[in-house]
Scaffold this motif. Sequence first.
Motif, PDB file in Angstrom:
ATOM      1  N   LEU A   1       0.546   7.338  -7.755  1.00 17.17           N
ATOM      2  CA  LEU A   1      -0.130   6.718  -6.609  1.00 17.17           C
ATOM      3  C   LEU A   1      -0.356   7.739  -5.504  1.00 17.17           C
ATOM      4  O   LEU A   1      -1.452   7.841  -4.943  1.00 17.17           O
ATOM      5  CB  LEU A   1       0.712   5.550  -6.087  1.00 17.17           C
ATOM      6  CG  LEU A   1       0.230   4.910  -4.774  1.00 17.17           C
ATOM      7  CD1 LEU A   1      -1.053   4.131  -5.005  1.00 17.17           C
ATOM      8  CD2 LEU A   1       1.308   4.006  -4.184  1.00 17.17           C
TER       9      LEU A   1
ATOM     10  N   GLN B   1      -3.999   9.069  -4.125  1.00 16.49           N
ATOM     11  CA  GLN B   1      -4.361   8.855  -2.716  1.00 16.49           C
ATOM     12  C   GLN B   1      -4.634  10.163  -1.987  1.00 16.49           C
ATOM     13  O   GLN B   1      -5.390  10.198  -1.021  1.00 16.49           O
ATOM     14  CB  GLN B   1      -3.215   8.136  -1.982  1.00 16.49           C
ATOM     15  CG  GLN B   1      -3.004   6.699  -2.387  1.00 16.49           C
ATOM     16  CD  GLN B   1      -1.838   6.071  -1.638  1.00 16.49           C
ATOM     17  OE1 GLN B   1      -1.763   4.852  -1.529  1.00 16.49           O
ATOM     18  NE2 GLN B   1      -0.920   6.867  -1.124  1.00 16.49           N
TER      19      GLN B   1
ATOM     20  N   ASP C   1      -8.019  -0.330  -9.541  1.00 19.34           N
ATOM     21  CA  ASP C   1      -7.676   0.304  -8.269  1.00 19.34           C
ATOM     22  C   ASP C   1      -8.406   1.638  -8.177  1.00 19.34           C
ATOM     23  O   ASP C   1      -8.239   2.499  -9.040  1.00 19.34           O
ATOM     24  CB  ASP C   1      -6.160   0.521  -8.196  1.00 19.34           C
ATOM     25  CG  ASP C   1      -5.726   1.108  -6.862  1.00 19.34           C
ATOM     26  OD1 ASP C   1      -6.546   1.139  -5.919  1.00 19.34           O
ATOM     27  OD2 ASP C   1      -4.570   1.547  -6.764  1.00 19.34           O
TER      28      ASP C   1
ATOM     29  N   TYR D   1       2.624   4.695   1.504  1.00 21.17           N
ATOM     30  CA  TYR D   1       2.602   3.480   0.705  1.00 21.17           C
ATOM     31  C   TYR D   1       2.752   2.276   1.629  1.00 21.17           C
ATOM     32  O   TYR D   1       3.233   2.380   2.754  1.00 21.17           O
ATOM     33  CB  TYR D   1       3.726   3.467  -0.337  1.00 21.17           C
ATOM     34  CG  TYR D   1       5.120   3.544   0.251  1.00 21.17           C
ATOM     35  CD1 TYR D   1       5.806   2.386   0.636  1.00 21.17           C
ATOM     36  CD2 TYR D   1       5.759   4.769   0.441  1.00 21.17           C
ATOM     37  CE1 TYR D   1       7.079   2.444   1.195  1.00 21.17           C
ATOM     38  CE2 TYR D   1       7.030   4.840   0.989  1.00 21.17           C
ATOM     39  CZ  TYR D   1       7.684   3.687   1.358  1.00 21.17           C
ATOM     40  OH  TYR D   1       8.936   3.756   1.910  1.00 21.17           O
TER      41      TYR D   1
ATOM     42  N   ASP E   1       1.688  -1.939  -2.388  1.00 17.34           N
ATOM     43  CA  ASP E   1       1.771  -0.858  -3.375  1.00 17.34           C
ATOM     44  C   ASP E   1       3.087  -0.926  -4.134  1.00 17.34           C
ATOM     45  O   ASP E   1       3.129  -0.806  -5.363  1.00 17.34           O
ATOM     46  CB  ASP E   1       1.669   0.510  -2.678  1.00 17.34           C
ATOM     47  CG  ASP E   1       0.354   0.724  -1.964  1.00 17.34           C
ATOM     48  OD1 ASP E   1      -0.674   0.257  -2.488  1.00 17.34           O
ATOM     49  OD2 ASP E   1       0.359   1.356  -0.897  1.00 17.34           O
TER      50      ASP E   1
END
Length: 348
Positions: free
Chosen positions: A225, A229, A291, A234, A238
């Motif tokens: 993640l 990003q 996502d 977060y 998330d």
Amino acid sequence: MQNKQLKAVALVSGGLDSMLAAKVVQEQGVHVEGINFFTGFCVEGHTHAIRKKDQARPKRNNALWAAEQLGMKLHIVDIIEEYKQVLLHPRHGYGANLNPCLDCKIFMVKKALEWMEEHDFDFIITGEVVGQRPMSQRADTMPVVANESGAEDRLLRPLCAKNLPATLPEREGWVDREKLHDFSGRTRKPQIALAREFGFEDWATPAGGCCFLTDEVYSRKLADLWQAQGHREYELDDIMLLKVGRHIRPAPHFKLIVGREDGENQFLEGYRKQFTALRTVSCPGPLVLVDGEPSDDDLALAARITARYSKDRMAESVTISVTPPNGETRELQVVPLPPNQILEEWMI
């Protein structure tokens, strides 16, 4: 101090050790209240309720349940925002995964100290045992927790106190050191024996502790993640989504979260307005969230992957609905991705 009711605040994770530590001190006539810090990464009953394989596990908040067994008041404190700095910038580094265990323990004891002083309590209790955890519960790191948190010798570890220098509560006679314990190492036998002595018949024993950050798969998803990003941040959503479904990243700019069963599909329903959602129309299948920023070709691939996990994975064609956030639904006719096509390289 002689005429004052002594009061201690116990860090309560919901596991057996913290429950026993509080009970040991309660038995000495000290008024004990519990404190539980919510980071968002806790292993709790709400995650057990999602998947069928976990149906037999208790659907409860273990910290509240433990406090109920002890007949003591529990204070639950949300530290999600404050905890971010602990996770993102651990002074003492990470454990085997993304678990900043030593910094985490220091932070929580420090927060408990603040609460203790604000509420006029006398000392802090934890369920730590020397040698039980490789990072935060070693003979050389336990003094670090006491010193860097500021708790110093107002931090009492009842389960292993006899293996450590006497603390203020022991020296002042607030508790009898002889009635404390000398547990050490990773064996659980002394704790189980003590639990039975106290009459406890049930307790929580989460594997790897009570934090998802100790889990290799979860940590890998969190690292992915952050990489996608382009920054190490977060939000609570998330954290929750990383706990659920297959996470598949066919390309750096998008990933799929594929529900593995009805419970996960129902959980993912709550996020359909935040992500593009794919569903099988012509047969039973998973709910899939996308996502990222997928192109039309990416969505076509996502539809084929969705079809692969459907009941008609061997059919010549499967109908998939594609619904963007706050957009109109369209349908795609796709050939399911062949079962022999390896997806492991895309699995997170």
